[in-house]
Design a protein around this motif. Sequence first.
Motif, PDB file in Angstrom:
ATOM      1  N   ARG A  12     -18.089  36.253  -1.926  1.00 29.16           N
ATOM      2  CA  ARG A  12     -18.533  37.382  -2.382  1.00 29.16           C
ATOM      3  C   ARG A  12     -17.830  38.384  -2.349  1.00 29.16           C
ATOM      4  NH1 ARG A  12     -19.509  33.970  -6.802  1.00 29.16           N
ATOM      5  NH2 ARG A  12     -21.080  32.929  -7.018  1.00 29.16           N
ATOM      6  N   TRP A  13     -16.724  39.124  -3.237  1.00 30.76           N
ATOM      7  CA  TRP A  13     -15.524  39.676  -3.063  1.00 30.76           C
ATOM      8  C   TRP A  13     -15.982  40.976  -3.685  1.00 30.76           C
ATOM      9  CZ3 TRP A  13     -11.887  40.361   1.186  1.00 30.76           C
ATOM     10  CH2 TRP A  13     -11.890  39.523   1.478  1.00 30.76           C
ATOM     11  N   ARG A  14     -16.169  42.086  -2.966  1.00 27.77           N
ATOM     12  CA  ARG A  14     -16.529  43.400  -3.361  1.00 27.77           C
ATOM     13  C   ARG A  14     -15.334  43.883  -4.985  1.00 27.77           C
ATOM     14  NH1 ARG A  14     -19.384  47.366  -0.070  1.00 27.77           N
ATOM     15  NH2 ARG A  14     -17.634  46.907   0.198  1.00 27.77           N
ATOM     16  N   ASP A  15     -15.843  44.758  -6.075  1.00 31.27           N
ATOM     17  CA  ASP A  15     -14.228  45.382  -6.302  1.00 31.27           C
ATOM     18  C   ASP A  15     -13.457  45.776  -4.860  1.00 31.27           C
ATOM     19  OD1 ASP A  15     -14.891  43.894  -8.854  1.00 31.27           O
ATOM     20  OD2 ASP A  15     -15.313  44.988  -9.612  1.00 31.27           O
ATOM     21  N   GLU A  16     -14.220  46.936  -4.747  1.00 30.60           N
ATOM     22  CA  GLU A  16     -13.769  48.737  -3.672  1.00 30.60           C
ATOM     23  C   GLU A  16     -12.890  47.057  -2.365  1.00 30.60           C
ATOM     24  OE1 GLU A  16     -16.915  47.774  -3.643  1.00 30.60           O
ATOM     25  OE2 GLU A  16     -17.380  49.736  -4.600  1.00 30.60           O
ATOM     26  N   LEU A  45      -5.009  33.822  -4.983  1.00 25.27           N
ATOM     27  CA  LEU A  45      -5.966  34.473  -5.102  1.00 25.27           C
ATOM     28  C   LEU A  45      -5.809  36.406  -5.143  1.00 25.27           C
ATOM     29  CD1 LEU A  45      -9.333  34.896  -5.050  1.00 25.27           C
ATOM     30  CD2 LEU A  45      -9.511  35.159  -3.567  1.00 25.27           C
ATOM     31  N   LEU A  46      -4.909  36.191  -4.047  1.00 25.32           N
ATOM     32  CA  LEU A  46      -4.180  37.953  -3.979  1.00 25.32           C
ATOM     33  C   LEU A  46      -3.408  37.608  -5.843  1.00 25.32           C
ATOM     34  CD1 LEU A  46      -4.635  40.113  -2.131  1.00 25.32           C
ATOM     35  CD2 LEU A  46      -2.343  39.080  -1.169  1.00 25.32           C
ATOM     36  N   TRP A  47      -2.685  36.465  -6.234  1.00 23.32           N
ATOM     37  CA  TRP A  47      -2.364  37.459  -7.476  1.00 23.32           C
ATOM     38  C   TRP A  47      -3.146  37.447  -7.979  1.00 23.32           C
ATOM     39  CZ3 TRP A  47       2.595  38.871  -7.012  1.00 23.32           C
ATOM     40  CH2 TRP A  47       3.423  38.331  -5.968  1.00 23.32           C
ATOM     41  N   TYR A  48      -3.874  36.763  -8.682  1.00 20.41           N
ATOM     42  CA  TYR A  48      -4.879  36.974  -9.945  1.00 20.41           C
ATOM     43  C   TYR A  48      -5.485  37.622  -9.773  1.00 20.41           C
ATOM     44  CZ  TYR A  48      -9.226  35.522 -12.110  1.00 20.41           C
ATOM     45  OH  TYR A  48     -10.538  35.427 -13.374  1.00 20.41           O
ATOM     46  N   TRP A  49      -6.358  39.343  -8.463  1.00 23.45           N
ATOM     47  CA  TRP A  49      -6.620  40.162  -8.139  1.00 23.45           C
ATOM     48  C   TRP A  49      -5.966  41.204  -8.831  1.00 23.45           C
ATOM     49  CZ3 TRP A  49      -8.732  40.016  -2.208  1.00 23.45           C
ATOM     50  CH2 TRP A  49      -9.709  39.173  -3.005  1.00 23.45           C
ATOM     51  N   ARG A  50      -4.687  40.919  -8.558  1.00 22.13           N
ATOM     52  CA  ARG A  50      -3.474  41.870  -9.303  1.00 22.13           C
ATOM     53  C   ARG A  50      -2.686  41.863 -10.533  1.00 22.13           C
ATOM     54  NH1 ARG A  50       2.715  41.428  -5.396  1.00 22.13           N
ATOM     55  NH2 ARG A  50       1.239  42.339  -4.418  1.00 22.13           N
ATOM     56  N   ARG A  51      -3.093  40.537 -10.919  1.00 28.31           N
ATOM     57  CA  ARG A  51      -3.314  39.944 -12.452  1.00 28.31           C
ATOM     58  C   ARG A  51      -4.478  41.145 -13.120  1.00 28.31           C
ATOM     59  NH1 ARG A  51      -2.088  34.626 -12.998  1.00 28.31           N
ATOM     60  NH2 ARG A  51      -4.295  34.830 -12.374  1.00 28.31           N
ATOM     61  N   GLN A  52      -6.115  40.611 -12.221  1.00 29.10           N
ATOM     62  CA  GLN A  52      -6.794  41.278 -13.243  1.00 29.10           C
ATOM     63  C   GLN A  52      -6.915  43.082 -13.514  1.00 29.10           C
ATOM     64  OE1 GLN A  52      -9.368  40.058 -10.357  1.00 29.10           O
ATOM     65  NE2 GLN A  52     -10.645  38.760 -12.858  1.00 29.10           N
ATOM     66  N   LEU A  53      -5.866  43.939 -11.725  1.00 30.92           N
ATOM     67  CA  LEU A  53      -6.307  45.172 -12.355  1.00 30.92           C
ATOM     68  C   LEU A  53      -5.355  45.340 -12.759  1.00 30.92           C
ATOM     69  CD1 LEU A  53      -6.752  47.207 -10.204  1.00 30.92           C
ATOM     70  CD2 LEU A  53      -4.427  47.007  -8.728  1.00 30.92           C
ATOM     71  N   ARG A  54      -3.580  44.473 -13.395  1.00 35.24           N
ATOM     72  CA  ARG A  54      -2.807  44.936 -14.349  1.00 35.24           C
ATOM     73  C   ARG A  54      -3.409  45.003 -15.393  1.00 35.24           C
ATOM     74  NH1 ARG A  54       2.305  41.939 -11.851  1.00 35.24           N
ATOM     75  NH2 ARG A  54       2.634  43.571 -10.339  1.00 35.24           N
ATOM     76  N   GLN A  55      -4.459  44.023 -15.539  1.00 33.26           N
ATOM     77  CA  GLN A  55      -4.972  44.299 -17.230  1.00 33.26           C
ATOM     78  C   GLN A  55      -6.682  44.921 -17.691  1.00 33.26           C
ATOM     79  OE1 GLN A  55      -6.091  39.939 -17.229  1.00 33.26           O
ATOM     80  NE2 GLN A  55      -4.409  39.253 -17.716  1.00 33.26           N
ATOM     81  N   GLY A  56      -6.692  46.250 -15.543  1.00 35.61           N
ATOM     82  CA  GLY A  56      -7.513  46.616 -16.463  1.00 35.61           C
ATOM     83  C   GLY A  56      -9.137  46.271 -15.912  1.00 35.61           C
TER      84      GLY A  56
END
Length: 123
Positions: A12-16, A45-56
């Motif tokens: 489980r990764w924290r957002d921070e 997974l890293l690319w997925y997190w990047r997409r999540q960040l861009r989508q807010g």
Amino acid sequence: MEIITGVERRRRWRDEDKLRVLAEAEQPGARVSEVARRHDISRGLLWYWRRQLRQGRLAVGDMAGPVFLPVQVSDPVPPELAAPAVARTDPRIEIVLPDGTCVRVGADVDAAALRRVLAALRR
């Protein structure tokens, strides 16, 4: 050969922590594959997190709210170069990004819409 004897659990990764790993991957000269390997995660997974960040959809505490940005106040425009009086009274906001992109919006713009536009420009 690796033998897994127990039940493998997902971390489980924290957002921070996600944001810290993403910031590391954004450093000049960083390679996504090396950052992923260092943190024992897949590149996907890293690319997925990047997409999540861009989508807010990935933000931490106050980062989801308003943020202060640096403002540069320029010298007054000489009267002979000034725009007509109508344009000076028009309540508009002009945002110039470091890459030279300029966004002009009216005072009635919805904050959420402006946030989406600026997020799209960062891509």
